[in-house]
Scaffold this active site. Structure first.
Site, mmCIF file in Angstrom:
data_model
loop_
_atom_site.group_PDB
_atom_site.id
_atom_site.type_symbol
_atom_site.label_atom_id
_atom_site.label_comp_id
_atom_site.label_asym_id
_atom_site.label_seq_id
_atom_site.Cartn_x
_atom_site.Cartn_y
_atom_site.Cartn_z
ATOM 1 N N GLU A 180 -19.272 -44.774 43.762
ATOM 2 C CA GLU A 180 -19.854 -44.143 42.579
ATOM 3 C C GLU A 180 -19.332 -42.717 42.389
ATOM 4 O OE1 GLU A 180 -24.136 -43.096 40.415
ATOM 5 O OE2 GLU A 180 -24.100 -43.679 42.531
ATOM 6 N N LYS A 217 -19.408 -48.029 40.373
ATOM 7 C CA LYS A 217 -20.506 -47.600 39.518
ATOM 8 C C LYS A 217 -20.056 -46.317 38.838
ATOM 9 C CE LYS A 217 -25.451 -46.495 39.413
ATOM 10 N NZ LYS A 217 -26.747 -46.574 40.112
#
Length: 309
Positions: A180, A217
């Site tokens: 992420e 993400k």
């Protein structure tokens, strides 16, 4: 679900990933949004007991099932907690929801990165021990967050290199990593920086050997479908989007413009939920949120190439 079934569900299941991993820094705001003022708790133990009660209410709601949710990301204390006498990951698995664990230990200051403009992850010094505990709890994968504040090429390279280096350790331990590198949606140069991020991610993905697959993400990009080459990359299992501070309606509208990207919302999922709601009110509000996020994840809106938000 066994490990093979979880892998298949994450790769091709219909639905989105719920982010229930608020940690020490973000928990007070989450509690305030839920109607619990700071004065209601003293110290971290009481704070985390309150957030666990909130998460328990979500997880046990009849709206929170594998019908529309394929995975859930947990904070470490939530992984170690119980719901109705059962470990939280087990409860999720029984609902056909694949459990993930947030493993990062927070962010460094910007001046720790070359040229600034990004916040790298702090060292995860207990990663091996944490992963051993996670395996015992039935956790399938992990998630770790770093943040890009501006379009600094050297900083973005550092962030991506760090994410992939730790991700390969996690893969070697038998878990699916969600990388992420969040791009701050308030950054004025986001469109330029997101193109840099895409190209840097693709270069690192090209360097992964066959069989070392990851999830990403990412912030919802300014340019619709900017991350389409990442979605299509053979080393990428799934691309999820964080809400990044957008209200749910905005986050869902922007997500629906990005083919192949599903939600992994936290604040936008919890928006509108309140401690004082009756169980029926709470369940209806949560169901409405899940329905909206599911539709944005699965039902996409056609956009013109290069169309901005």
């Amino acid at each position: 679900m066994n490990g093979r079934e979880m892998a298949a569900r994450i790769r091709s299941g219909t639905g989105f990933i719920a982010a229930l991993d608020q940690s020490g820094g973000s928990t007070p705001r989450t509690l305030r949004d839920y109607g619990i003022a700071d004065g209601r708790w003293q110290g971290e133990d009481e704070m985390f007991a309150l957030i666990h009660a909130m998460r328990t209410r979500i997880i046990t709601s009849p709206a929170f099932t594998g019908d529309k949710i394929i995975g859930a990301i947990l904070f470490e204390k939530t992984m170690d907690g119980e719901v109705d006498g059962k470990p939280v990951p087990q409860v999720l698995i029984e609902r056909n929801i694949v459990p993930f664990l947030k493993v990062d230990r927070g962010l460094e200051d910007e001046d720790e990165a070359e040229g600034g403009g990004v916040q790298l992850m702090k060292p995860i010094e207990d990663l091996d021990a944490l992963l051993l505990r996670a395996r015992d709890k039935g956790i399938f994968g992990t998630k770790m967050r770093s943040v890009i504040r501006s379009a600094n090429c050297a900083g973005i390279e550092q962030i991506v290199a760090q994410q992939f280096a730790v991700g390969q350790r996690i893969l070697a331990a038998g878990f699916m990593p969600i990388l992420e590198p969040e791009y701050d949606i308030r950054a004025l140069d986001r469109a330029v920086g997101e193109a840099m991020l895409r190209d840097t991610l693709l270069r690192h993905l090209d360097g992964l050997p066959e069989g070392m697959d990851v999830m990403l993400k990412l912030s919802i990009p300014v340019e619709a479908n900017l991350y389409r080459p990442i979605v299509a990359h053979p080393r990428v299992v799934r691309v999820a989007a964080l809400s990044g501070g957008y209200a749910r309606s905005k986050a869902c509208r922007e997500l629906a413009r990005n083919e192949g990207v599903i939600a992994s919302f936290s604040r936008a999922l919890l928006e509108g939920l309140h401690e004082r709601m009756s169980d029926d009110e709470f369940d209806r509000a949560l169901a409405a949120a899940i329905d909206a996020i599911f539709r944005a994840s699965m039902q996409k809106i056609a956009t013109s190439p290069g169309q901005p938000e």
